[in-house]
Design an enzyme around this catalytic site. Structure first.
Site, PDB file in Angstrom:
ATOM      1  CE  LYS A 264      -3.724  -2.311   7.278  1.00  5.23           C
ATOM      2  NZ  LYS A 264      -2.524  -3.164   7.171  1.00  5.23           N
TER       3      LYS A 264
HETATM    4  O1  G3P Z   1      -1.169  -6.082   3.518  1.00  2.00           O
HETATM    5  C1  G3P Z   1      -1.544  -7.146   4.322  1.00  2.00           C
HETATM    6  C2  G3P Z   1      -0.425  -8.098   4.418  1.00  2.00           C
HETATM    7  O2  G3P Z   1       0.555  -7.650   5.310  1.00  2.00           O
HETATM    8  C3  G3P Z   1      -0.836  -9.481   4.680  1.00  2.00           C
HETATM    9  O3  G3P Z   1      -0.118 -10.238   3.820  1.00  2.00           O
HETATM   10  O4  G3P Z   1       0.945 -12.246   2.969  1.00  2.00           O
HETATM   11  O5  G3P Z   1       0.361 -12.057   5.418  1.00  2.00           O
HETATM   12  O6  G3P Z   1      -1.414 -12.348   3.711  1.00  2.00           O
HETATM   13  P1  G3P Z   1      -0.060 -11.816   4.003  1.00  2.00           P
END
Ligand code: G3P
Length: 217
Positions: free
Chosen positions: A83
């Site tokens: 990634k």
């Molecule tokens: O897949 C990316 C994720 O882990 C981020 O999610 O909810 O932190 O924006 P969030």
């Protein structure tokens, strides 16, 4: 549509395996920190649970460092997907590593132009963060729709991996638009199975069944 599980909690992934819904896993430095575990150990354990791609994020910010870390991470297991962040250095590293056959998930994508560059650089997956766009008053799902059009216009085989998914509405919209993959926390995947009328209907069936005094086994 493939489902990836967005977590570094090994037990939560294990618990989902019998469902057959685990097509892959995504992690990021925040999720690794939250797990409190060593990144190599946790990624290797997750890779042993699924044949699908398991995204492990590099933490270098320069091209050379990203390439070095990417190669190291890719060696941890056969199904690691490296990634890389959507920065200029990340795109250069994507170009370098993907041309050596290493699968790349380009993350932190917030615009269609960024997604276009990632596809041209050879990304296997592009990760638009829809929840975080919603957070700033935009509709994150609009970005998924824009990228879908652009990738279909030119036949890019980079897969749209909808990320930062937080709700059932996000899942439904991503499926309607045609995202190739959605990565979501285990709770969102589980909540997809729920419906109030399913619960009510089942309770009524069970009540009537009891009246018959029968048993199937
Ligand atoms: O897949 C990316 C994720 O882990 C981020 O999610 O909810 O932190 O924006 P969030």
């Amino acid at each position: 549509m493939k489902f990836f599980i967005d977590t570094a909690e090994v037990d939560a992934i294990k618990a989902l395996i019998p469902s057959g819904f685990v097509d892959g896993v995504t992690t990021n430095p925040t999720l690794i920190a939250r797990s409190g575990r060593n990144i190599k150990e946790v990624i290797q354990e997750i890779c042993a649970l699924t044949d699908g791609p398991v995204s492990a994020e590099v933490t270098a910010l320069d091209t050379k460092g990203m390439i070095e870390e990417g190669k190291r991470v890719a060696d941890w297991a056969d199904n690691v997907c490296v990634k890389l962040p959507l920065t200029w250095a990340g795109l250069e590293a994507t170009n370098a590593l993907s041309s050596q056959g290493i699968p790349i998930n380009v993350t932190l994508c917030f615009s269609a132009n960024q997604a276009l560059l990632a596809a041209k650089a050879g990304a296997t997956f592009i990760s638009p963060f829809i929840g975080r766009l919603d957070d700033i008053g935009e509709d994150g799902c609009d970005l998924i729709a824009e990228i879908r059009v652009i990738y279909d216009n030119y036949g890019f085989d980079t897969q749209i991996l909808a990320a930062s998914i937080r709700s059932l509405e996000h899942m439904e919209n991503c499926a309607l638009i045609g995202a190739d993959v959605a990565t979501a926390p285990p709770s969102v995947i589980r909540d997809m199975a729920g419906h109030e009328l399913t619960d009510k209907g089942l309770a009524a069936f069970m009540k009537d069944w009891e009246k018959t005094g029968q048993s199937i086994l």
